[in-house]
Scaffold this motif. Structure first.
Motif, PDB file in Angstrom:
ATOM      1  N   ALA A   1      19.429-110.390  36.695  1.00 50.95           N
ATOM      2  CA  ALA A   1      19.182-110.621  35.267  1.00 50.95           C
ATOM      3  C   ALA A   1      19.813-111.924  34.775  1.00 50.95           C
ATOM      4  O   ALA A   1      19.615-112.308  33.623  1.00 50.95           O
TER       5      ALA A   1
ATOM      6  N   LYS B   1      23.040-112.450  34.435  1.00 52.87           N
ATOM      7  CA  LYS B   1      24.285-112.178  33.711  1.00 52.87           C
ATOM      8  C   LYS B   1      25.521-112.425  34.572  1.00 52.87           C
ATOM      9  O   LYS B   1      26.629-112.461  34.062  1.00 52.87           O
TER      10      LYS B   1
ATOM     11  N   GLU C   1      22.789-107.187  37.674  1.00 52.62           N
ATOM     12  CA  GLU C   1      23.329-108.223  36.793  1.00 52.62           C
ATOM     13  C   GLU C   1      23.041-109.610  37.348  1.00 52.62           C
ATOM     14  O   GLU C   1      22.744-110.529  36.590  1.00 52.62           O
TER      15      GLU C   1
END
Length: 56
Positions: free
Chosen positions: A33, A35, A30
């Motif tokens: 990415a 996020k 995450e």
């Protein structure tokens, strides 16, 4: 003791992982990415920010 890697039907090996390691991989994925921040991942994983960067 870690069990040996075995081959499945498509020739790729299977590796057993603890739930802690799976959670670490999810959090680090995450972060990569975009996020989640490394600071929030460190908090969830109960690690320092520096250790989180080292794992990445």
């Amino acid at each position: 003791m870690v069990p040996p890697i075995r081959n499945d039907t498509n020739g790729m090996g299977l590796i057993s992982m603890s739930e802690r390691d799976v959670k670490r991989l999810q959090m680090l994925a995450e972060v990569r990415a975009g996020k989640r921040t490394a600071v929030s991942a460190a908090s969830v994983l109960d690690l320092g920010v520096r250790q989180t960067f080292r794992l990445m």
